[in-house]
Enzyme design. Sequence first.
Site, PDB file in Angstrom:
ATOM      1  N   GLU A  94      39.846  49.803  43.399  1.00  0.00           N
ATOM      2  CA  GLU A  94      40.128  48.739  43.998  1.00  0.00           C
ATOM      3  C   GLU A  94      41.711  48.485  43.378  1.00  0.00           C
ATOM      4  OE1 GLU A  94      40.613  45.998  45.607  1.00  0.00           O
ATOM      5  OE2 GLU A  94      38.854  45.004  45.004  1.00  0.00           O
ATOM      6  N   GLU A 104      37.888  51.149  48.306  1.00  0.00           N
ATOM      7  CA  GLU A 104      36.965  50.544  47.414  1.00  0.00           C
ATOM      8  C   GLU A 104      35.687  51.229  47.504  1.00  0.00           C
ATOM      9  OE1 GLU A 104      40.248  47.374  48.693  1.00  0.00           O
ATOM     10  OE2 GLU A 104      39.031  48.958  49.698  1.00  0.00           O
ATOM     11  N   ASP A 126      31.853  45.116  20.264  1.00  0.00           N
ATOM     12  CA  ASP A 126      31.780  44.113  21.460  1.00  0.00           C
ATOM     13  C   ASP A 126      31.746  45.292  22.816  1.00  0.00           C
ATOM     14  OD1 ASP A 126      32.269  42.505  23.673  1.00  0.00           O
ATOM     15  OD2 ASP A 126      34.200  41.812  23.177  1.00  0.00           O
ATOM     16  N   SER A 222      39.191  41.301  30.030  1.00  0.00           N
ATOM     17  CA  SER A 222      37.977  41.681  29.094  1.00  0.00           C
ATOM     18  C   SER A 222      37.347  42.951  29.497  1.00  0.00           C
ATOM     19  CB  SER A 222      37.035  40.428  28.863  1.00  0.00           C
ATOM     20  OG  SER A 222      37.491  39.698  28.093  1.00  0.00           O
ATOM     21  N   GLY A 223      36.891  43.823  28.753  1.00  0.00           N
ATOM     22  CA  GLY A 223      36.232  44.995  29.088  1.00  0.00           C
ATOM     23  C   GLY A 223      36.902  46.063  29.667  1.00  0.00           C
TER      24      GLY A 223
END
Length: 272
Positions: A94, A104, A126, A222-223
């Site tokens: 992406e 994609e 986390d 995040s991540g």
Amino acid sequence: MMKLTTVLVLALVACTLGAERPVARVGFNQGRIVGGTDAQKGQFPYQVSLQYVLIFITQHSCGGSIYTPNWIITAAHCVTEVPAIGHYVAVAGEHNLNSNDGTEQRIRVSKSIVHPDYTGGVGPNDIALMKLQSPLTFNAAVAPISLPAPNAIPTGEAILSGWGSTSQSNSPSMPNILQTATLPLLDYNDCANAVGSDGPLAPTNVCTGPLTGGYSACSGDSGGPLAQRDANGNSVLIGIVSWGFIPCGSVSAPSVYVRVSAFIDFINSNVD
């Protein structure tokens, strides 16, 4: 006053459920990761957009990194802080979230494994793994990232990438184009002093600055991956975007990541 927060964004999902919108990190400069630029198409083939699907809404919620054709590495709070009634789709290759780039690959996540010592919210451990229903096909636009040596402590600079919020207010505004910034890694003690004695920083974290402000991960990152190049030019995953402060990019407000080298056993013992 600055506040601690994870950097997950599920604004549309929260509104659909009638729930309170998660606190977002703000402080982006001119519509980009703080201090960053538009990534080149195909620059980060290991980057995925984790898109949460709920009823008829699909939204980018977190980043992730390709480890094997079947496994994605991301943050644990990307798993625990989403509604149980939806599901994730991992989109590899992406670049522009608002258009078809022709590269994609969209594959549903079949299961997630959260680190057993993660207690939720802002804190250590986390990290999570996501297994895909079918394998990715590796090519120039979709490729894995390497893991660091166990317990290695990264120094120098690192490369952040993600589709984090571009908002300069308390409401997230997500960019369509993948963003990137090269950031200095902080000495652990300098990061701990900036976070303060009450902060949930742990030795298994790594931090980026600069503490003079103006550069930061933000809501929606995040991540996602914090990476370095090894001696052979291969990308190595040294960090996973975990938490930080609002507003983004404030003075003495580091971005905090899971230090991947502390979790090599967790990763390899769960990936089949």
